[in-house]
Design an enzyme around this catalytic site. Structure first.
Site, short mmCIF file in Angstrom:
data_model
loop_
_atom_site.label_atom_id
_atom_site.label_comp_id
_atom_site.label_asym_id
_atom_site.label_seq_id
_atom_site.Cartn_x
_atom_site.Cartn_y
_atom_site.Cartn_z
CE1 TYR A 11 36.50 35.70 52.18
CE2 TYR A 11 35.00 35.54 53.31
CZ TYR A 11 36.30 35.57 54.01
OH TYR A 11 36.58 36.53 54.15
CG ASN A 16 42.54 36.52 58.25
OD1 ASN A 16 42.00 35.40 58.92
ND2 ASN A 16 42.10 37.31 59.25
CG HIS A 69 36.18 38.99 65.79
ND1 HIS A 69 38.10 39.17 66.13
CD2 HIS A 69 36.40 39.08 64.66
CE1 HIS A 69 38.62 39.92 65.36
NE2 HIS A 69 37.72 40.03 64.07
#
Length: 488
Positions: free
Chosen positions: A258, A149, A171
């Protein structure tokens, strides 16, 4: 079959062991070579000892090498897997600590938001170094599998600027599907079929079928609300499901950072999260989890080594994509998964240059994406907000343009919901100065940033966050594990 797999950041011990055993579940891969490389000789030594024991116990011809010289590991590799964390836990702590001074409360901070953007600034120069070495040293046609990431930013940089055939792997989709299968009462995961599409950590289950029967919004909401655990742990995800009409792959804690709506007021945060595990929204939860995991591994290494002396069991092969992709490419046994690639028309209502995560099929001809997917408008709007931040962040990391970096952070949905432009400018200066050792592209900007910080009058505060837990000691972890074992 005999070929070489290089793993960069192999000191991520538990994850490297999982990749290794998954790959060796494929009978044709017994003769492959695993070349491990990491900056930490100590971590490399630990993981090589574990993998050597697995090979010895299972009487395999598999070769395992370990070196701190990345170029040696990459020489002749057919596949390169990256699971690096540039700056380690030291830099990661600043990704969480400094934004908290400005009121920005993150659960993970590894994708976007202030922490994820700075994480990308540290990673991208290193990713480009990897790509340069891969182009020079690896086998022609090498494939780069990125697990690190921030997924979209790293993959974007590797494809656009590194000029290496790259796929990003995560995943989140699998974990979301497992939840849905459970709440719908599926007897096995194979009963659930789905189309999941979007961008990494913001993918959406836009088509769900259980044994061929289409599952609608209302049925899915009712199933989640009736579940004794998920109804409590996934309150935010369920709220988004109600409003957007589709379920998000990402955990309650990840999704919360987010979006601009759920973590912007400290007194609102605890309403939407659950403290039973870090992943459900705890402040700095993944930092705490990672710290405890590293401490536990260091202390309990003999126990981990003993557990390596077991047969490799193909029935316990994980759903991580890497081994299945390699199997499909090498044996032509087709694999369906969800992959991070450049859009190029796969999703009709997202930008063409973006890194999207969407269904694809793998065989000996490569990764072939299902195309002409259209997201629901709300999902596309949310993804586009993040894509715009990712694009600016990648360009800033490549150019070393600190003003563009500040604009990227300013346009982040949660940062923009919490902080003023003046606070963002100072916060970025503070983060760049604190992480200067890992940000060579900003070396020219550090003196001016220090000067601005010395004259700043913007007030900050030392704040642990709305829902912080302390890192547990080894003794506390042992006691908790013993209590859980006794309860079972």
């Amino acid at each position: 079959m005999s070929f070489k797999i290089a793993i960069i950041g192999a000191g991520s011990v538990g994850f490297t062991k999982k990749l290794f055993t998954d790959i060796l579940c494929v009978p044709e891969f017994r003769d492959v070579e695993f070349a491990l490389t990491d900056l930490s000789e100590h971590n490399l030594g630990m993981i090589k000892t574990i993998l050597d024991k697995i090979v010895e116990f299972n009487k395999l011809p598999t070769k395992v090498t370990a070196t701190t010289d990345r170029r040696i590991a990459l020489e002749g590799a057919r596949y390169v897997i990256s699971c690096v964390r540039v700056g380690g836990l030291e830099a990661y702590a600043d990704d969480i600590r400094i934004p908290l001074k400005y009121g920005i409360d993150q659960c993970v901070g590894d994708t976007i938001c202030a922490g994820g953007i700075l994480y990308g600034q540290r990673n991208i120069p290193v990713i480009l170094d990897f790509c340069k070495d891969i182009r020079e040293l690896a086998e022609p046609g090498v494939k780069f599998l990125n697990y690190a990431n921030p997924m979209a930013m790293n993959t974007w940089a590797a494809i656009e600027y590194g000029k290496v055939d790259t796929v990003g792997l995560c995943h989140g989709v699998q974990h979301g599907a497992e939840q849905i299968a459970e709440v719908l009462g599926a007897k096995s995961h194979s009963e659930l079929d789905y189309v999941c599409s979007g961008i990494n950590h913001q993918t959406w289950f836009i088509d769900l079928r259980l044994n061929g029967r289409k599952i609608g919004k209302d049925e899915l909401i009712a199933a989640f609300e009736a579940h004794p655990v998920f109804s409590r742990q996934e309150k935010l995800r369920i709220d988004v499901l109600k409003r957007f009409g589709v379920y998000s792959t990402e955990s309650n804690g990840h999704l919360s950072e987010y979006l601009p709506w759920y973590r912007k007021r400290p007194d609102e945060i605890t309403r939407w999260i659950d403290m039973s595990d870090w992943i459900h929204g705890e402040t700095g939860g993944y930092l705490r989890h990672s710290t405890e995991t590293r401490n536990w591994f260091e202390t309990e290494f003999p126990q981990f080594l003993d557990s390596a002396a077991r047969p490799i069991d193909p029935s316990k092969r994980s759903n991580e994509h890497a081994s299945h992709i390699l199997e499909a490419l090498e044996t032509n046994r087709t694999y369906r998964g969800h992959f991070n690639v450049k859009n190029n028309g796969v999703i009709t209502n997202l930008p063409q240059d973006a890194i999207i995560e969407s269904p694809g099929f793998v065989d000996r001809f490569g990764i072939n994406m299902a195309s002409d997917i259209t997201l629901p408008e709300a999902c596309a709007a949310t993804c586009i907000s993040s894509i715009n931040v990712q694009r600016m962040s990648v360009h800033a990391a490549i150019s070393g343009d600190i003003d563009l970096l500040k604009l990227a952070v300013l346009h982040d949905p949660l940062v923009g919901a919490v902080s003023t432009p003046e606070e963002v400018w100072q916060m970025v200066d503070e983060m760049v100065v604190a992480q200067a050792n890992w940000l060579p592209q900003y070396a020219h900007a550090i003196p001016a940033a220090k000067e601005r910080l010395s004259k700043s009058r913007i007030q900050t505060r030392e704040w642990a966050g709305a829902a912080r837990r302390n890192v547990r000691s080894i003794e506390e972890l042992r006691a908790e594990k013993a209590a859980l074992k006794q309860a079972v």
